[in-house]
Design a protein around this motif. Structure first.
Motif, PDB file in Angstrom:
ATOM      1  N   GLU A  10      16.032  33.271  21.427  1.00 50.38           N
ATOM      2  CA  GLU A  10      15.979  33.658  20.013  1.00 50.38           C
ATOM      3  C   GLU A  10      14.728  33.095  19.340  1.00 50.38           C
ATOM      4  O   GLU A  10      14.074  33.764  18.535  1.00 50.38           O
ATOM      5  CB  GLU A  10      17.242  33.147  19.300  1.00 50.38           C
ATOM      6  N   ASP A  11      14.391  31.845  19.671  1.00 48.00           N
ATOM      7  CA  ASP A  11      13.204  31.228  19.081  1.00 48.00           C
ATOM      8  C   ASP A  11      11.941  31.990  19.463  1.00 48.00           C
ATOM      9  O   ASP A  11      11.020  32.139  18.654  1.00 48.00           O
ATOM     10  CB  ASP A  11      13.079  29.769  19.531  1.00 48.00           C
ATOM     11  N   HIS A  14      11.633  35.093  17.294  1.00 48.03           N
ATOM     12  CA  HIS A  14      11.112  34.763  15.960  1.00 48.03           C
ATOM     13  C   HIS A  14       9.615  34.453  16.030  1.00 48.03           C
ATOM     14  O   HIS A  14       8.847  34.876  15.166  1.00 48.03           O
ATOM     15  CB  HIS A  14      11.873  33.568  15.387  1.00 48.03           C
ATOM     16  N   VAL A  17       7.615  37.627  16.212  1.00 46.35           N
ATOM     17  CA  VAL A  17       7.465  38.277  14.909  1.00 46.35           C
ATOM     18  C   VAL A  17       6.416  37.565  14.064  1.00 46.35           C
ATOM     19  O   VAL A  17       5.624  38.199  13.363  1.00 46.35           O
ATOM     20  CB  VAL A  17       8.824  38.305  14.164  1.00 46.35           C
ATOM     21  N   ASP A  18       6.383  36.230  14.160  1.00 43.83           N
ATOM     22  CA  ASP A  18       5.461  35.433  13.338  1.00 43.83           C
ATOM     23  C   ASP A  18       4.079  35.274  13.963  1.00 43.83           C
ATOM     24  O   ASP A  18       3.255  34.521  13.445  1.00 43.83           O
ATOM     25  CB  ASP A  18       6.056  34.037  13.093  1.00 43.83           C
ATOM     26  N   VAL A  43      14.461  42.931  16.094  1.00 41.42           N
ATOM     27  CA  VAL A  43      13.166  42.290  15.875  1.00 41.42           C
ATOM     28  C   VAL A  43      12.343  43.073  14.858  1.00 41.42           C
ATOM     29  O   VAL A  43      11.682  42.495  13.990  1.00 41.42           O
ATOM     30  CB  VAL A  43      12.408  42.165  17.214  1.00 41.42           C
ATOM     31  N   TRP A  46      13.447  42.230  11.433  1.00 43.77           N
ATOM     32  CA  TRP A  46      12.900  40.945  10.997  1.00 43.77           C
ATOM     33  C   TRP A  46      11.463  41.125  10.511  1.00 43.77           C
ATOM     34  O   TRP A  46      11.056  40.548   9.510  1.00 43.77           O
ATOM     35  CB  TRP A  46      12.901  39.938  12.149  1.00 43.77           C
ATOM     36  N   ARG A  47      10.700  41.919  11.260  1.00 35.97           N
ATOM     37  CA  ARG A  47       9.301  42.130  10.907  1.00 35.97           C
ATOM     38  C   ARG A  47       9.185  42.804   9.532  1.00 35.97           C
ATOM     39  O   ARG A  47       8.366  42.427   8.697  1.00 35.97           O
ATOM     40  CB  ARG A  47       8.609  42.971  11.975  1.00 35.97           C
ATOM     41  N   VAL A 131      10.666  32.595   6.619  1.00 37.68           N
ATOM     42  CA  VAL A 131      11.347  33.571   7.460  1.00 37.68           C
ATOM     43  C   VAL A 131      12.156  32.870   8.548  1.00 37.68           C
ATOM     44  O   VAL A 131      13.323  33.170   8.762  1.00 37.68           O
ATOM     45  CB  VAL A 131      10.337  34.543   8.103  1.00 37.68           C
ATOM     46  N   ARG A 132      11.549  31.883   9.218  1.00 34.87           N
ATOM     47  CA  ARG A 132      12.234  31.217  10.336  1.00 34.87           C
ATOM     48  C   ARG A 132      13.067  30.016   9.897  1.00 34.87           C
ATOM     49  O   ARG A 132      14.081  29.708  10.507  1.00 34.87           O
ATOM     50  CB  ARG A 132      11.211  30.765  11.379  1.00 34.87           C
TER      51      ARG A 132
END
Length: 256
Positions: A10-11, A14, A17-18, A43, A46-47, A131-132
Motif C-alpha cells: 500500500e505504501d 501511495h 501516486v506522489d 490508484v 487517489w491521483r 494526501v498520505r
C-alpha cells in the motif's frame, strides 16, 4: 507482460501516486497495476483527489508551521498570547445576529474565541493538503482513536458520525490547544472536500455558533460546559452550518 514477483505494498502505491517511488521499482508497480484493474482504478482515484487538493490548497501547502501547532508545546504551561496582527482578518458571525469585525491589523487583545478559532483554522489549512499523512490514526480505528484522544484531552470524546452529510471519517490526531491539548478529526466527501473538527478545553461558553473565515476556508465556533469546538471547511456557510448542527447534536448527547 511480466507481473513482479515481489508483492506491491500500500505504501508503494501511495509513493507511486506522489512520484516518490524509487525508479528501479516503478516499472514493477506499473506492471502490477496493469494486471490488477481494480487496484489501478483505486490508484487513479487517489491521483485525481491529489490533483483536486493541490489545486485548492497549494497556496498554503508551503507555509511555515505556526509555533502554536508545534507538538512540543503540549508539555509547556498554558501560554500568554501576544498577537501583533492576525494573519487574515476574521469576520465574526453570530447565528441569528449581526456581523462584526474581529480585528484589522494590530488589534486589541484577542478574545478566547479568536485564539481558539485561529488555532483551528491554522490546523485545518496545514493538514487538509496532506494526501498520505493527513492524520495520525486512521478512521478505521475509530474506537482506538476516541479512547486515545479522550485520555489525552481529559474528557470523553467521540468522532461524530457524519455519513448523513456525505462525509466519511479520515481519522484524527492530537494537537496543542490554546489552554490544553486538542483533538482533531478530519472528514472527507466523495468529491474530495475536507472538513475538520477541532475540540479542546475553552475558557468561554457560547452555544451560539460564530462564523469566521480565512482566505478560502470558513469555520464555525461554539463552546459548552468548558469545551470548545471549531468545524472548519469550505466557506459555504449553509453547508458548514448543516455539518456543524449535526456535530453539535451528537456532542451534546455524549456531553463531550
Amino acid at each position: 507482460m511480466t507481473v513482479p514477483h515481489m508483492p506491491v505494498t500500500e505504501d508503494e502505491l501511495h509513493a507511486f501516486v506522489d512520484n516518490e517511488l524509487p525508479a528501479e521499482r516503478r516499472g514493477d508497480v506499473e506492471a502490477w497495476l496493469a494486471a490488477h484493474a481494480d487496484e489501478a482504478a483505486r490508484v487513479e482515484s487517489w491521483r485525481s483527489m491529489a490533483e483536486l487538493l493541490h489545486a485548492r490548497y497549494d497556496s498554503v501547502a508551503d507555509e511555515v508551521v505556526p509555533k502554536r501547532l508545534e507538538i512540543e508545546r503540549l508539555a509547556q504551561q498554558p501560554r500568554s498570547w501576544i498577537y501583533g496582527a492576525i494573519a487574515a482578518s476574521l469576520v465574526a458571525f453570530i447565528a441569528g445576529g449581526s456581523v462584526g469585525w474581529f480585528a484589522h491589523g494590530a488589534a486589541a487583545t484577542p478574545s478566547a474565541f479568536q485564539h481558539f478559532t485561529v488555532d483551528a483554522l491554522d490546523a485545518h489549512r496545514l493538514y487538509v493538503v496532506e494526501v498520505r499523512h493527513p492524520v495520525e490514526v486512521a478512521g478505521n480505528e475509530r474506537a482506538h482513536l476516541q479512547q486515545w484522544l479522550s485520555k489525552r484531552v481529559g474528557y470523553a470524546i467521540k468522532a461524530p458520525e457524519l455519513d448523513g452529510t456525505g462525509l466519511k471519517l479520515v481519522g484524527g490526531r492530537l494537537l496543542p490547544g490554546p489552554e490544553a491539548p486538542a483533538a482533531f478529526f478530519m472528514y472527507e466527501s466523495g468529491s474530495g472536500e475536507r472538513y475538520t473538527l477541532y475540540t479542546s478545553r475553552a475558557t468561554t461558553d457560547t452555544t451560539q455558533m460564530r462564523y469566521a473565515s480565512q482566505d478560502k476556508d470558513g469555520a464555525l465556533f461554539w463552546a459548552d460546559k468548558g469545551i470548545g469546538y471549531v468545524l472548519s471547511g469550505p466557506t459555504d456557510k449553509d453547508r458548514l452550518n448543516q455539518v456543524a448542527r449535526l456535530v453539535y447534536d451528537q456532542t451534546e448527547k455524549v456531553g463531550g
